[in-house]
Each structure stands twice: as C-alpha cells, then as structure tokens.
Design an enzyme around this catalytic site. Structure first.
Site, PDB file in Angstrom:
ATOM      1  N   GLU A  41      11.974  67.333  32.431  1.00 43.96           N
ATOM      2  CA  GLU A  41      13.434  67.297  32.337  1.00 43.96           C
ATOM      3  C   GLU A  41      13.950  68.729  32.361  1.00 43.96           C
ATOM      4  OE1 GLU A  41      17.078  66.165  29.348  1.00 43.96           O
ATOM      5  OE2 GLU A  41      15.373  67.311  28.666  1.00 43.96           O
TER       6      GLU A  41
ATOM      7  N   ASP B  56      10.530  66.494  27.624  1.00 44.57           N
ATOM      8  CA  ASP B  56      11.920  66.749  27.246  1.00 44.57           C
ATOM      9  C   ASP B  56      12.189  68.251  27.171  1.00 44.57           C
ATOM     10  OD1 ASP B  56      14.486  65.786  25.954  1.00 44.57           O
ATOM     11  OD2 ASP B  56      13.717  67.112  24.399  1.00 44.57           O
TER      12      ASP B  56
HETATM   13  C1  LIG Z   1      17.932  63.842  28.883  1.00 48.35           C
HETATM   14  C2  LIG Z   1      17.320  64.176  27.572  1.00 48.35           C
HETATM   15  O1  LIG Z   1      16.280  63.672  27.226  1.00 48.35           O
HETATM   16  N1  LIG Z   1      17.970  65.023  26.811  1.00 48.35           N
HETATM   17  C3  LIG Z   1      17.486  65.428  25.531  1.00 48.35           C
HETATM   18  C4  LIG Z   1      17.098  66.865  25.624  1.00 48.35           C
HETATM   19  O2  LIG Z   1      16.640  67.323  24.409  1.00 48.35           O
HETATM   20  C5  LIG Z   1      17.568  67.253  23.370  1.00 48.35           C
HETATM   21  C6  LIG Z   1      16.879  67.776  22.156  1.00 48.35           C
HETATM   22  O3  LIG Z   1      15.567  67.345  22.120  1.00 48.35           O
HETATM   23  C7  LIG Z   1      18.088  65.836  23.175  1.00 48.35           C
HETATM   24  O4  LIG Z   1      19.178  65.859  22.290  1.00 48.35           O
HETATM   25  C8  LIG Z   1      18.548  65.263  24.487  1.00 48.35           C
HETATM   26  O5  LIG Z   1      18.868  63.908  24.367  1.00 48.35           O
END
Ligand SMILES: CC(=O)N[C@H]1CO[C@H](CO)[C@@H](O)[C@@H]1O
Ligand SMILES: *[C@@H]1O[C@H](CO)[C@@H](O)[C@H](O)[C@H]1NC(C)=O
Ligand SMILES: *[C@@H]1O[C@H](CO)[C@@H](O)[C@H](O)[C@H]1NC(C)=O
Ligand SMILES: *[C@@H]1O[C@H](CO)[C@@H](O)[C@H](O)[C@H]1NC(C)=O
Ligand SMILES: *[C@@H]1O[C@H](CO)[C@@H](O)[C@H](O)[C@H]1NC(C)=O
Ligand SMILES: *[C@@H]1O[C@H](CO)[C@@H](O)[C@H](O)[C@H]1NC(C)=O
Ligand SMILES: *[C@@H]1O[C@H](CO)[C@@H](O)[C@H](O)[C@H]1NC(C)=O
Ligand SMILES: [Ca+2]
Ligand SMILES: [Ca+2]
Length: 575
Positions: A296, A227
């Site tokens: 990600e 993430d």
């Molecule tokens: C797509 C995804 O997983 N987004 C996450 C990215 O990180 C933030 C904080 O950890 C999350 O709020 C999101 O949902």
C-alpha cells in the site's frame, strides 16, 4: 501401437521434466496476474454471533458467495489483537487473533474452507508501528533498554518537554513526536500517538517481524498486503523536513512539509526486497505456490514504481487518486497509458478501484460504477475490489458525531469530522432487506447500516434481471478465463472528438472491445472501421440501464452508444 508410442513419449517427457526439476521449486509464479482480488473489511462483512461486529466465522460463512462472484483471492484488513483505536491498524500482538473476530482456530477453519473453494487468503500486515498497548512498548515505557530500542526515541531539541526533536508531522495531522515525562524523551509516530513507530535499524525488530510472517505462512496464508509501506525507515539524523508549499495546507497538516526524510527511503525498499526473497525461499522449500507481497503506497509514481526494482508489487491507486467524475476520455487514456507504459516489462500489473480509506467508487463516479468495474476487469493485470463495491454500495454521508468511530475523524472534532471521516465507506455489507441489512441480528451494529439497504442489497440484485452485481460477476469470470484478457495485447484510443474511450484487448483471433461514452446527456455512434477488429461483434456486457436500447450484434462501422454508457463487445468465439 501409435497410442502406445505416444503415451511412451508422454511419460518420457514427464520423466525428463521431473529430472530437470529435481530440486524443489516455486509453483504457480505470480498467480495474481489475472486474479480478481477482493478486500474484506472484517468488522463490516458478516456478523456470525450477533454482537454487531463482523467476524472470522462470518467471513467463512460467506466464502461461497465470494467464490460464486468470480473472485479468486481475498485480503483481510487486520484481524490481530488490538485495542482497536485505529480499526485494528494498531496491533498489540502480531500473532494473535483479536477476540472480537474469533480465535486462531476460527482462522484456520477460514483458510481451510477458502482453499477448498480455490480461494487464496492474503493478510494485511502492519509493520511500521505497534499499538502503544503492545507489551514491547509497555516495557519500553518502563525504561527497559532492550525494548526501548524497538522504537524510535530522541531528546527534545531544547532538551525540554516542549520542543520535539524536529518538525516532522504525522499523517494524522498532528506532530509526529510525543513526550514521555518519565523517560524525558520523545517517541516517533507517523500515524496516531497510540501507534509508536518500530525501529527497523534494530536487527531484533527485523527478526521479530520475520517470525510473525513465518507464523502466518505456517498457517497457510498465501501472502501479505503491507500497510503504510513507505514509512518504515526515517532519516537517522532526524533532519527537519522542508516546506512543501502545497496550496491550502496549514502548518499542522501533514501536507505542509515535503516528507523527504520520513517516506520512501532506500532501506525501506531493501527491507521489502528481503521479504520477497524470504517468501520465495519459504515457498521454494515446500513446493508451494508463490506467495504474494503487495504494497500500500500513495507515493509519487516514481517512488511507487521503485518497488518493482525489488520484485515487489505496488498497488496501483491511479483510479483513486488521478481520475474523478469530471475526467475526460483523454484524461483516462493518459492515466492508463502512463501506468501501463511505466510498469517494467514482464512485471505484474493491477487496478484498484477503492478501499476502506477512500469514498466508495459508486460515490466517486456517480452513475459510472459499471464503467469503472469494466476498466478494472478489462485492462491488463489484477483487478482489485473493495467489499460492497460489487453491489454498488455508496457512502453513508449522514453518520452522526455520536456514531463516529474513525480516529482520524475523532481527532478532527465535532465540527470538522464529517468531511474527513472514513466511516461512510466502512458501513456493514448490505446482504438483504432484512433488519440490519442481514448483516447482524444485534440491536445495533458497530457502525449504522446505510438506510438505503432496503432497496440496495445483494439479494435484490441477485433477483433482479439486471444489476451491478450481475455485471460484476460476468466481468469477473471473463477477467479470469478469457485468453484475450489474460495474455492479450492492449490498445486504447479516443474517438468522437475525445468523448469516447475505446480499449481493445486481443489474442489470436479473440477480441474484447470496451467503449465508454463520457457524454452524460448525448448518445453517440462510433465508427471503428479503421481499426483491427472483427467486422461484426457480439454484445457481452452493458452498463446498467443501457442494454434495452442495444442490438445483440453490431457492425464495427456503426456502434451505437447511449449517453453515459459503457459497453463490451467481443468476437464470436468468446462465449
Ligand atoms: C488503506 C489503508 O490500509 N490505510 C491504512 C494505512 O495505515 C494507517 C495506519 O496504520 C491506517 O489508519 C489506514 O487505514
Ligand atoms: C502474542 O500472543 C501469543 C499467543 O497468545 C503469545 O504466545 C505471545 O507471547 C504474544 N507475544 C507477545 C510479544 O506478547
Ligand atoms: C534502533 O536500534 C539500534 C540497534 O539496536 C540502536 O542502535 C538505535 O539507537 C535505535 N534507534 C533509536 C532511534 O532508538
Ligand atoms: C496524479 O495526481 C497527482 C496530484 O494531482 C499529481 O501530482 C501526479 O503527477 C499525478 N500522477 C500521475 C501519474 O498522473
Ligand atoms: C462530481 O461530483 C461532485 C461531488 O460529488 C459534484 O459536485 C460534481 O457536480 C460532479 N461533476 C460531474 C462532472 O459530474
Ligand atoms: C504476468 O504478467 C506479466 C506481464 O504481463 C507477464 O510478463 C508474465 O509472464 C505473467 N506471468 C504469468 C505467470 O502469467
Ligand atoms: C440523517 O440522520 C438523522 C438521524 O440520525 C435522520 O433524522 C435524517 O433523516 C437523516 N437524513 C438523511 C438524508 O438520511
Ligand atoms: Ca461478531
Ligand atoms: Ca517508520
């Protein structure tokens, strides 16, 4: 006699193979190449104990469904201990299962069942920050020097409680620093104030996280989806960031600044490169299949591709960020070609259609869901599906303020939450027309079920002669089994004055052809006689509603495409 010689030769070959690989080795390298990778959002998948929230046993109960759908790997959004102030992306213990989802034993059962079914299990890992409730941060707040250095602290610019150390902004559109009066210092958080960033310049933090990876590897997981990958390291000198001059961005918005000191820093890539090596070492020692590591990132194309330099796979979000319902066939072709031509030779590829942060694919591309599914399954590389998209779930744009859960939306407030909320794409999976869409037996569910569930649900689609789900399933099997898709060549072009996109995949004498009509109201006839295709092809899949007007066989000189239709034809030798 001949058989005996042959079997002797075979055994000799086997022996030689054995000898040449006497040291341990990683099996099944980059198994994800031709995978259908499915994101499960645990809170909304299936509730096994009637408390209104999905859980691990619920997922285990539905693994057979996942398998039957043609999927062969899943990744789970965070299931770890958390105060759930950011849907589990605020972790208070990296090696403990959140009680709302179940126990470690439940998780072990899930992995065992998945592996029995031939499904890989990948976990969402959130290395950038912890919850403010994590014992490390709690100790830091009490002034414990060891744990204070697990996080990023700095004095205010004017050594007061009013001016943060610099101008950095959080992705949640608030300042990236929060003051702690008892310590007379500020801590950094690139997301919510409840998500303090970890200090990866501290070797103890690096080791703690590696131990957490090992903990889950020892439980049999097949890899990690990371993430918020770009935000691990920040500038050590804490320099102010310059303005972006992005149109319409106001000074409190993340996009107001150019994140040159808080995102995509070199040491971040190096850290993940070291994880890649660590995972390979782990698999190597134990003769296991290679472990997945996928990032990600919504960074620029250049920064996204940089992960490949470290042998790490970045998610390809171009179908989320760079095409819309008003893109033309040429826009699609350019976007696809740009990505395909950018991925270094010999590296894995992937196509993500949606996730829990973006409006659902059926909502972003009204009437064109099947087209998008076809693209993700026909283009070379892994296809990535967000749960519910296989049945064409749509955003619930009518969730009240009182029902709103997403912290990003809560921060925006009662008047502005609706436009920004991620709850619409997180509603419970619609299994059937029963109460709560068959998701839960509770009186109410953690987010309301989309009221359209009575007509839009899996059971109805399974019973229906034609449905998004049936199309999805056909494509998923084709994606995984068809040599023309697994290793075939790729070509794309537009025809009919740029209103039709054509994609050809082929290998030996096997051909798969995808045609998409970008005209919403006009049917077309496509002439592909100049292209290297079989003269006659067979209809394999047609977008919902277009099949009845089509013939089963088609002459490449004269292919009829109803308005808005997406069709797949194949050579005869493809069943
Ligand atoms: C797509 C995804 O997983 N987004 C996450 C990215 O990180 C933030 C904080 O950890 C999350 O709020 C999101 O949902
Ligand atoms: C996380 O939970 C495990 C299992 O309950 C426990 O042993 C461990 O000490 C916890 N970690 C921290 C940092 O508190
Ligand atoms: C991060 O950890 C390192 C090593 O322990 C330490 O020297 C440094 O001061 C910490 N950084 C911050 C900003 O706290
Ligand atoms: C995608 O869109 C963004 C924002 O419009 C743009 O800056 C970027 O160049 C585009 N990237 C690609 C690969 O087309
Ligand atoms: C695209 O979607 C938006 C909103 O969902 C809508 O207003 C617009 O008319 C659509 N455009 C096309 C070309 O379908
Ligand atoms: C994975 O895909 C890449 C790129 O197409 C290819 O070079 C590589 O050989 C594939 N690996 C496997 C194991 O199929
Ligand atoms: C929106 O929700 C309210 C109650 O929550 C309901 O009365 C109304 O009919 C809903 N509107 C739509 C378009 O579904
Ligand atoms: Ca439950
Ligand atoms: Ca960070």
């Amino acid at each position: 006699m001949q058989t005996a010689i042959m079997s002797l030769t075979t055994s000799l070959c086997a022996l030689l193979l054995l000898l040449s690989s006497s040291s341990a080795e990683i099996f099944n390298k980059s198994w994800w190449n031709s995978t259908v990778f499915y994101q499960v959002y645990p809170k909304s998948f299936y509730d096994s104990n009637g408390d209104g929230v999905g859980d691990l046993n619920g997922i285990t109960l539905k693994l057979q469904y996942v398998k039957n759908s043609g999927i062969n790997a899943i990744w789970l959004s965070p299931i770890f201990s958390s105060p759930m102030a950011d849907g589990g992306y605020d972790i208070s213990n990296f090696t403990e299962i959140a009680p709302i989802f179940g126990t470690l034993e439940d998780f072990e059962k899930l992995v065992m069942r998945a592996h029995k079914l031939g499904l890989k299990v990948v976990l969402d890992f959130v290395p950038n920050h912890t919850s403010d409730q994590h014992p490390w941060f709690q100790k830091a707040l009490q002034g414990d020097e060891k744990y204070k250095e697990y996080y990023i602290w700095a004095d205010g610019k004017n050594k007061d409680d009013k001016t943060p150390p610099n101008n950095w902004l959080s992705l949640f559109n608030i300042p990236a620093w929060t003051y702690v009066p008892s310590l007379k210092q500020w801590y950094l958080h690139q997301f919510g104030t409840i998500q303090p960033d970890l200090n990866y310049s501290n070797p103890e933090v690096v080791e703690e996280m590696r131990n957490a990876l090992k903990f889950w590897l020892d439980k049999g997981v097949d890899g990690f989806r990371v993430d918020s990958a770009p935000y691990i390291f920040e500038d050590k000198e804490l320099r102010d960031e310059p303005r972006s001059y992005a149109p319409d961005s106001t000074p409190d918005q993340y996009t107001y600044l150019e994140p040159i000191y808080t995102a995509d820093l070199k040491p971040t890539y190096e850290l993940f490169g070291s994880w890649r090596k660590y995972l390979d070492g782990y698999a190597d020692e134990r003769n296991l299949d290679q472990k997945m590591l996928v990032m990600e990132t919504y960074s620029s194309l250049e920064h996204t591709l940089e992960y490949y330099d470290y042998d790490v796979l970045p998610f390809n979000f171009l179908f989320i960020t760079n095409v819309t319902n008003s893109s033309t066939a040429t826009d699609f072709k350019n976007t696809i070609d740009l990505w395909i031509n950018s991925v270094p030779y010999g590296k894995s590829n992937n196509w993500v259609l949606g996730n829990h942060d973006r409006p659902r694919v059926a909502s972003r591309f009204p009437g064109r869901l099947d087209q998008m599914t076809m693209l993700s399954m026909i283009l070379p590389g892994m296809a990535v599906t967000y749960n519910g998209d296989e049945i064409g779930m749509v955003d619930d744009r009518n969730i009240s303020w009182a029902d709103t859960q997403d912290p990003l939306a809560r921060i925006a407030g009662k008047d502005h939450y609706a436009a920004i909320s991620r709850d619409p794409e997180r509603t419970p999976f619609q299994w059937s027309a029963e109460e709560n869409a068959g998701f839960s037996t509770a009186n109410s569910t953690w987010l309301p079920v989309n009221p359209n569930y009575k007509t839009l649900n899996l059971q109805a689609e399974e019973r229906s002669y034609q449905s998004h789900y049936k199309i999805y399933k056909t494509l998923a099997y084709l994606h995984r089994k068809e040599p023309a898709l697994i290793q075939g060549s790729y070509a794309s072009f537009t025809t009919n004055n740029g209103t039709v996109l054509d994609v050809i995949r082929s290998s030996d004498a096997r051909t798969v052809l995808l045609l998409i009509n970008f005209e919403d109201d006009i049917s077309q006839t496509v002439d592909l006689s100049d292209y290297n295709l079989p003269a006659i092809m067979k209809l394999k899949v047609a977008s919902l509603g277009s099949r009845s007007s089509l013939k089963e066989w088609v002459d490449k000189k004269n292919i009829y495409l109803p308005e808005k239709a997406a069709l797949i034809y194949t050579s005869f030798n493809i069943q």
